[in-house]
Design an enzyme around this catalytic site. Structure first.
Site, short mmCIF file in Angstrom:
data_model
loop_
_atom_site.label_atom_id
_atom_site.label_comp_id
_atom_site.label_asym_id
_atom_site.label_seq_id
_atom_site.Cartn_x
_atom_site.Cartn_y
_atom_site.Cartn_z
CG HIS A 1 -7.95 6.74 6.29
ND1 HIS A 1 -7.35 6.00 5.02
CD2 HIS A 1 -7.44 6.33 7.34
CE1 HIS A 1 -6.54 5.41 5.46
NE2 HIS A 1 -6.40 5.37 6.72
NE ARG B 1 -6.00 0.63 8.48
CZ ARG B 1 -5.75 0.76 7.17
NH1 ARG B 1 -5.12 1.80 6.79
NH2 ARG B 1 -6.54 -0.04 6.32
CG ASP C 1 -2.16 -0.88 1.16
OD1 ASP C 1 -2.85 -0.71 0.17
OD2 ASP C 1 -1.92 -2.06 1.97
NE ARG D 1 -0.55 1.84 3.98
CZ ARG D 1 -1.05 2.93 3.54
NH1 ARG D 1 -2.41 3.18 3.82
NH2 ARG D 1 -0.54 3.96 3.06
CD GLU E 1 -4.17 12.09 2.65
OE1 GLU E 1 -4.42 13.13 2.21
OE2 GLU E 1 -5.16 11.10 2.40
CG ASP E 2 -2.77 6.38 4.66
OD1 ASP E 2 -3.68 7.29 5.23
OD2 ASP E 2 -3.21 5.71 4.03
CB CYS F 1 -4.65 7.87 -0.45
SG CYS F 1 -6.63 7.46 0.02
N1 GLY Z 1 -5.49 0.26 1.09
C1 GLY Z 1 -5.09 1.26 1.70
C2 GLY Z 1 -5.38 1.12 3.22
O1 GLY Z 1 -6.28 0.33 3.81
O2 GLY Z 1 -4.68 1.74 4.02
#
Ligand code: GLY
Length: 258
Positions: free
Chosen positions: A166, A136, A63, A88, A68-69, A253
Site C-alpha cells: 500500500h 489493490r 484481515d 477482504r 483502514e482499508d 492499517c
Molecule cells: N494482510 C493485510 C492485507 O494484505 O491487506
C-alpha cells in the site's frame, strides 16, 4: 491544524492467523499477543485525545482488524472503499454500519465495481489526497475516488507503486509539511515540496507511523525512526505491532482516524 476526535478499530479475530501475507516478515501471528498489542494500541490512541470505538472481532474476515482499508473518512464525507483483495472485499459492509453512526446518509459515498480501492493506498495531506495505484487500487477506483473528492472540495493525485503493498506502507504524512519516506518513495517527484525524512532500509517497516493530534505513534523496535521523529519535535508513543507486521499490517492499517 487538523484534529482527530474519533478513531474506529476492530478487534483482531482468531482467523487472523490465516490473513494475507507477503511473507516478508515470516511466521504466523500469535493471537494472544496480538490482542495484548491491540490493547496497547487503543491505550496509545486514547492518550492522544481521541474517542475510540472498538468493533467486535469478525471471524469471517481474517484481515478485518485492518480497518483502514475498507473506508476513507474525511472531515467532509465518508467514502466506503471497495477492497481489492477478494477475501477482504466483504469487510466494507460492516464498516459501513459503523461509519453510519458518525456521518449523515448524504455524506456517505461508495467506490463501486469495477473500481477497486484500499484505504491503505490513500494518504491525506490537508485537502489533497495522494492515492497509490497498486495491486489493490485500480485506475477506475482512482477515477471514482477523485470524482467524489472533487464534490467536497478536495484534490487528489496518483502515485504509482512498484514494490510495496500500500502507499502508506512506505510513506506517511505527519502534518506540518513533514513526510516519512522509504524505499521507492524517497525520490518520487510527487513529494518534492514536502520536508522528507528518509527512513533507512533496515527500518523500512517503521515508515508506517501515525500522527494523532500532535503525537506520533511509532512502531516499537525501530530506534533510528524514533530518533528521527523526536528530532522533528513530536511527542512520541511506541507500540509493538510485531504480530500485525507478519500480515504486512502496521499502525495506520489498524485504525480509521477522523
Ligand atoms: N494482510 C493485510 C492485507 O494484505 O491487506
Amino acid at each position: 491544524m487538523r484534529r482527530f476526535n474519533n478513531v474506529i478499530v476492530r478487534r483482531p479475530c482468531r482467523a487472523m492467523v490465516e490473513g494475507i501475507t507477503s511473507g516478508l516478515y515470516p511466521g504466523k501471528p500469535d493471537y494472544s499477543l496480538a490482542l495484548l498489542q491491540h490493547d496497547a494500541y487503543i491505550e496509545a490512541l486514547k492518550k492522544c485525545g481521541v474517542s475510540v470505538t472498538v468493533l467486535p472481532a469478525d471471524e469471517n474476515y481474517p484481515d478485518s482488524c485492518f480497518v483502514e482499508d475498507p473506508a476513507v473518512l474525511t472531515e467532509r464525507c465518508a467514502i466506503i472503499a471497495n477492497p481489492g483483495a477478494p477475501s477482504r472485499n466483504g469487510e466494507k459492509e460492516s464498516i459501513e454500519e459503523a461509519v453510519r453512526s458518525f456521518y449523515p446518509e448524504d455524506r456517505i459515498e461508495h467506490i463501486t465495481f469495477p473500481g477497486a480501492l484500499d484505504g491503505g493506498d490513500v494518504m491525506m495531506c490537508g485537502d489533497h489526497f495522494f492515492v497509490g495505484r497498486s495491486a489493490r487500487t485500480n485506475e477506475e477506483g482512482l477515477r471514482q475516488f477523485s470524482t467524489i473528492l472533487a464534490r467536497y472540495g478536495y484534490t487528489c493525485s496518483e502515485v504509482r507503486l512498484e514494490e510495496v503493498l500500500h502507499l502508506k506502507t512506505g510513506v506517511n504524512y505527519l502534518e506540518n509539511n513533514n513526510l516519512l519516506v522509504s524505499g521507492e518513495f524517497i525520490n518520487k517527484p510527487e513529494f518534492e515540496s514536502y520536508n522528507r525524512f528518509v527512513i533507512p532500509e533496515d527500518e523500512a517497516y517503521a515508515a508506517n507511523c501515525i500522527w494523532v493530534n500532535g503525537t506520533v505513534i511509532v512502531p516499537e523496535g525501530y530506534p533510528e525512526v524514533l530518533r528521527t521523529v523526536r528530532s522533528m519535535g513530536y511527542d512520541t508513543i511506541t507500540v509493538d505491532t510485531s504480530e500485525y507486521r507478519k500480515l504486512d499490517g502496521g499502525l495506520s492499517c489498524l485504525s480509521l482516524r477522523f
